[in-house]
Design a protein around this motif. Structure first.
Motif, PDB file in Angstrom:
ATOM      1  N   ASP A   1      -7.082   2.761  -0.330  1.00  0.00           N
ATOM      2  CA  ASP A   1      -7.600   1.658  -1.410  1.00  0.00           C
ATOM      3  C   ASP A   1      -7.067   0.138  -0.951  1.00  0.00           C
ATOM      4  O   ASP A   1      -5.872  -0.044  -0.985  1.00  0.00           O
ATOM      5  CB  ASP A   1      -7.490   2.221  -2.772  1.00  0.00           C
ATOM      6  N   SER A   2      -8.197  -0.586  -0.844  1.00  0.00           N
ATOM      7  CA  SER A   2      -7.734  -2.048  -0.577  1.00  0.00           C
ATOM      8  C   SER A   2      -7.213  -2.677  -1.850  1.00  0.00           C
ATOM      9  O   SER A   2      -6.604  -3.707  -1.449  1.00  0.00           O
ATOM     10  CB  SER A   2      -9.103  -2.770  -0.183  1.00  0.00           C
ATOM     11  N   ARG A   3      -7.455  -2.317  -2.857  1.00  0.00           N
ATOM     12  CA  ARG A   3      -6.902  -2.806  -4.170  1.00  0.00           C
ATOM     13  C   ARG A   3      -5.577  -2.610  -4.192  1.00  0.00           C
ATOM     14  O   ARG A   3      -4.986  -1.687  -3.733  1.00  0.00           O
ATOM     15  CB  ARG A   3      -7.561  -2.347  -5.244  1.00  0.00           C
ATOM     16  N   ILE A   4      -4.642  -3.551  -4.855  1.00  0.00           N
ATOM     17  CA  ILE A   4      -3.265  -3.541  -4.922  1.00  0.00           C
ATOM     18  C   ILE A   4      -3.006  -2.924  -6.518  1.00  0.00           C
ATOM     19  O   ILE A   4      -3.757  -3.361  -7.275  1.00  0.00           O
ATOM     20  CB  ILE A   4      -2.584  -4.748  -4.699  1.00  0.00           C
ATOM     21  N   GLY A   5      -2.171  -2.190  -6.513  1.00  0.00           N
ATOM     22  CA  GLY A   5      -1.794  -1.622  -7.899  1.00  0.00           C
ATOM     23  C   GLY A   5      -0.570  -2.099  -8.413  1.00  0.00           C
ATOM     24  O   GLY A   5       0.067  -3.106  -7.807  1.00  0.00           O
ATOM     25  N   SER A   6      -0.100  -1.628  -9.612  1.00  0.00           N
ATOM     26  CA  SER A   6       1.042  -2.423 -10.343  1.00  0.00           C
ATOM     27  C   SER A   6       2.295  -1.958  -9.483  1.00  0.00           C
ATOM     28  O   SER A   6       3.153  -2.902  -9.339  1.00  0.00           O
ATOM     29  CB  SER A   6       1.294  -1.773 -11.669  1.00  0.00           C
ATOM     30  N   PHE A   7       2.651  -0.664  -8.785  1.00  0.00           N
ATOM     31  CA  PHE A   7       3.811  -0.350  -8.185  1.00  0.00           C
ATOM     32  C   PHE A   7       3.759  -1.421  -7.086  1.00  0.00           C
ATOM     33  O   PHE A   7       4.801  -1.940  -6.492  1.00  0.00           O
ATOM     34  CB  PHE A   7       3.598   1.103  -7.425  1.00  0.00           C
ATOM     35  N   GLY A   8       2.687  -1.588  -6.169  1.00  0.00           N
ATOM     36  CA  GLY A   8       2.632  -2.536  -5.010  1.00  0.00           C
ATOM     37  C   GLY A   8       2.700  -3.738  -5.228  1.00  0.00           C
ATOM     38  O   GLY A   8       3.649  -4.601  -4.441  1.00  0.00           O
ATOM     39  N   ALA A   9       2.268  -4.381  -6.308  1.00  0.00           N
ATOM     40  CA  ALA A   9       2.366  -5.689  -6.665  1.00  0.00           C
ATOM     41  C   ALA A   9       3.989  -5.923  -6.966  1.00  0.00           C
ATOM     42  O   ALA A   9       4.343  -6.911  -6.446  1.00  0.00           O
ATOM     43  CB  ALA A   9       1.465  -6.194  -7.800  1.00  0.00           C
ATOM     44  N   VAL A  10       4.520  -5.421  -7.723  1.00  0.00           N
ATOM     45  CA  VAL A  10       5.832  -5.373  -8.096  1.00  0.00           C
ATOM     46  C   VAL A  10       6.636  -5.334  -6.990  1.00  0.00           C
ATOM     47  O   VAL A  10       7.652  -6.017  -6.713  1.00  0.00           O
ATOM     48  CB  VAL A  10       6.225  -4.314  -9.259  1.00  0.00           C
TER      49      VAL A  10
ATOM     50  N   ASP B   1       0.927  -1.129  -0.255  1.00  0.00           N
ATOM     51  CA  ASP B   1      -0.084   0.038   0.051  1.00  0.00           C
ATOM     52  C   ASP B   1       0.853   1.391   0.150  1.00  0.00           C
ATOM     53  O   ASP B   1       0.586   2.378  -0.736  1.00  0.00           O
ATOM     54  CB  ASP B   1      -0.826   0.187   1.351  1.00  0.00           C
ATOM     55  N   MET B   2       1.950   1.210   0.844  1.00  0.00           N
ATOM     56  CA  MET B   2       2.821   2.244   0.788  1.00  0.00           C
ATOM     57  C   MET B   2       3.637   2.573  -0.383  1.00  0.00           C
ATOM     58  O   MET B   2       3.476   3.892  -0.968  1.00  0.00           O
ATOM     59  CB  MET B   2       4.042   2.102   1.982  1.00  0.00           C
ATOM     60  N   VAL B   3       4.022   1.479  -1.228  1.00  0.00           N
ATOM     61  CA  VAL B   3       4.624   1.763  -2.467  1.00  0.00           C
ATOM     62  C   VAL B   3       3.591   2.304  -3.412  1.00  0.00           C
ATOM     63  O   VAL B   3       3.837   3.151  -4.316  1.00  0.00           O
ATOM     64  CB  VAL B   3       5.328   0.574  -2.943  1.00  0.00           C
ATOM     65  N   ASP B   4       2.371   1.646  -3.369  1.00  0.00           N
ATOM     66  CA  ASP B   4       1.309   2.096  -4.460  1.00  0.00           C
ATOM     67  C   ASP B   4       0.956   3.471  -4.262  1.00  0.00           C
ATOM     68  O   ASP B   4       0.923   4.505  -5.247  1.00  0.00           O
ATOM     69  CB  ASP B   4      -0.021   1.380  -4.118  1.00  0.00           C
ATOM     70  N   GLY B   5       0.892   4.178  -2.840  1.00  0.00           N
ATOM     71  CA  GLY B   5       0.464   5.488  -2.422  1.00  0.00           C
ATOM     72  C   GLY B   5       1.615   6.170  -2.943  1.00  0.00           C
ATOM     73  O   GLY B   5       1.302   7.377  -3.716  1.00  0.00           O
TER      74      GLY B   5
END
Length: 266
Positions: free
Chosen positions: A124-133, A104-108
């Motif tokens: 946001d509870s969904r994980i984005g591309s930044f957070g996943a990687v 979440d932090m990396v996504d944000g």
């Protein structure tokens, strides 16, 4: 503790004091793990507010269980699978609480340009591309680091890594302000005192005595640098920390600690 505490015998005062400290520890244990706690421990925001001193102690317990899993698994499987089992056990014990904070932090911070946007993305509870990687890279780095150690010292490395990294995140409670009006870390938002921080530090230092001194120093140095880097970024971009920031600090400090232990100069 009753209001007329000063009139109680010393032994009774000690009993009440011990019960309070146990309540603080179990509050931290329940907040950060899936491990069961005694039924008499209530859901008290005050207890959780005072539980920060026990964050490294929770890491000590999680690290001890992960170390035990590694020892047992290494008797029947190759070391790589034993390390994977130890990592998986720690993630299960904590419900991926800190890993979620890291992603979440990396996504944000990766996708947001200003404070409000960063905080909104982290919520946001969904994980984005930044957070996943970032999550894949972090888990891979943790695994690759641990398999480089002598199997005989991996249990102590796990113990020290889990304990010290939780102290790293605890320092943010002293250095920074909580920036949300509400959130999962709101009960922890009171700034920790120096005595409580000192107790947490002593707990974090205990496993280090079982590691080679110079390597342990480098591990602590790398963990400290990772923590300072994140703290500076948090302060500059959002003015403080959130619960996700605490989890992210624990995760990066743990991997940085392992990297410091593995430094070679020959």
């Amino acid at each position: 503790m009753p209001d007329n505490e000063e009139n109680l015998p010393a032994t009774v005062k000690q009993r009440f004091s011990l019960r309070r400290e146990l309540e603080y520890f179990f509050a931290a244990l329940r907040f950060f793990t899936r491990l069961p706690v005694p039924k008499w421990v209530g859901h008290s925001s005050e207890a959780l507010d005072r539980a920060a001193r026990y964050f490294p102690a929770v890491g000590l317990l999680v690290g001890a269980i992960a170390a035990l899993v590694f020892i047992v698994a290494s008797q029947i499987w190759p070391m790589t699978l034993a390390v994977l089992a130890a990592i998986a056990s720690s993630i299960y014990l904590t419900g991926a609480f800190h890993e979620d904070g890291w992603s979440d932090m990396v996504d944000g911070f990766g996708g947001g340009w200003e404070k409000a946007q960063i905080l909104s993305i982290m919520k946001d509870s969904r994980i984005g591309s930044f957070g996943a990687v970032a999550l894949v890279v972090l888990l891979l780095a943790r695994f690759l680091a641990l398999v480089e150690f002598d199997p005989l010292i991996i249990p102590m490395v796990l113990l020290a890594g889990h304990t010290l990294s939780r102290f790293a995140s605890t320092t943010l409670l002293r250095a920074l302000d909580y920036v949300r009006d509400e959130g999962k870390a709101k009960p922890l938002a009171t700034r920790i005192g120096w005595r409580e921080l000192g107790f947490a530090a002593l707990t974090a230092l205990l496993p280090l005595f079982f590691l080679p001194p110079f390597e342990a120093f480098l591990g602590c140095l790398f963990a400290a640098l990772a923590t300072l880097w994140l703290a500076r970024m948090f302060r500059r971009q959002i003015g403080g920390y959130t619960g996700d920031c605490l989890g992210a600090t624990q995760q990066l400090a743990e991997v940085a600690f392992y990297a410091g232990l593995l430094c070679r100069f020959s």
